[in-house]
Write a protein that holds these residues in place. Structure first.
Motif, PDB file in Angstrom:
ATOM      1  N   LEU A 271      -6.425   3.253  20.395  1.00  0.00           N
ATOM      2  CA  LEU A 271      -7.565   2.349  20.374  1.00  0.00           C
ATOM      3  C   LEU A 271      -8.811   3.119  19.963  1.00  0.00           C
ATOM      4  O   LEU A 271      -9.086   4.194  20.520  1.00  0.00           O
ATOM      5  CB  LEU A 271      -7.782   1.733  21.762  1.00  0.00           C
ATOM      6  N   VAL A 272      -9.545   2.581  19.025  1.00  0.00           N
ATOM      7  CA  VAL A 272     -10.764   3.236  18.555  1.00  0.00           C
ATOM      8  C   VAL A 272     -11.913   2.244  18.616  1.00  0.00           C
ATOM      9  O   VAL A 272     -11.884   1.201  17.954  1.00  0.00           O
ATOM     10  CB  VAL A 272     -10.604   3.759  17.114  1.00  0.00           C
ATOM     11  N   GLU A 273     -12.915   2.587  19.432  1.00  0.00           N
ATOM     12  CA  GLU A 273     -14.078   1.710  19.579  1.00  0.00           C
ATOM     13  C   GLU A 273     -15.195   2.105  18.617  1.00  0.00           C
ATOM     14  O   GLU A 273     -15.283   3.262  18.188  1.00  0.00           O
ATOM     15  CB  GLU A 273     -14.646   1.772  21.007  1.00  0.00           C
ATOM     16  N   SER A 274     -16.044   1.153  18.347  1.00  0.00           N
ATOM     17  CA  SER A 274     -17.246   1.409  17.555  1.00  0.00           C
ATOM     18  C   SER A 274     -18.302   0.382  17.917  1.00  0.00           C
ATOM     19  O   SER A 274     -17.984  -0.661  18.506  1.00  0.00           O
ATOM     20  CB  SER A 274     -16.946   1.347  16.056  1.00  0.00           C
ATOM     21  N   GLY A 275     -19.556   0.691  17.576  1.00  0.00           N
ATOM     22  CA  GLY A 275     -20.628  -0.288  17.750  1.00  0.00           C
ATOM     23  C   GLY A 275     -21.635   0.026  18.835  1.00  0.00           C
ATOM     24  O   GLY A 275     -22.658  -0.652  18.932  1.00  0.00           O
TER      25      GLY A 275
END
Length: 114
Positions: free
Chosen positions: A4-8
């Protein structure tokens, strides 16, 4: 295995909006539950919102009416739209998935401050 890769995550003023995105390494239709948790400094990690393949959404009381969780099956992403942000929303936000076991992203920081 699920990565899982988050951004923002970002710095935003009170009353502002922010959209977080979580990209999964496999089809999210095969993942039992996906969602977002957050951990503020000195506090335990807490649920923010979850969504199932059937589209059922669950929200923590503090974010109801302000946050919206959504998913894009074609892109294998789960997003969190956050509106009317408050200083109390300041935390590291983690993407979560349950697929045979719990998986977590590395976290993306959100700071709400003027």
């Amino acid at each position: 295995q699920v990565q899982l890769v988050e951004s923002g995550g970002d710095l935003v003023q009170p009353g502002g909006s922010l959209r977080l995105s979580c990209a999964a390494s496999r089809s999210i239709n095969n993942i039992n539950v996906m969602g977002w948790y957050r951990q503020a400094p000195g506090k335990q990690r807490e649920l923010v919102a979850t969504i199932t393949p059937g589209g059922y959404r669950n929200y923590a009381e503090p974010v109801k009416g302000r946050f919206t969780i959504s998913r894009d099956i074609a892109k294998n992403t789960v997003d969190l739209q956050m509106n009317s942000l408050e200083p109390e929303d300041t935390a590291v936000y983690f993407c979560y998935a349950f697929y045979l076991k719990n998986y977590w992203g590395q976290g993306t920081p959100v700071t709400v401050s003027s």
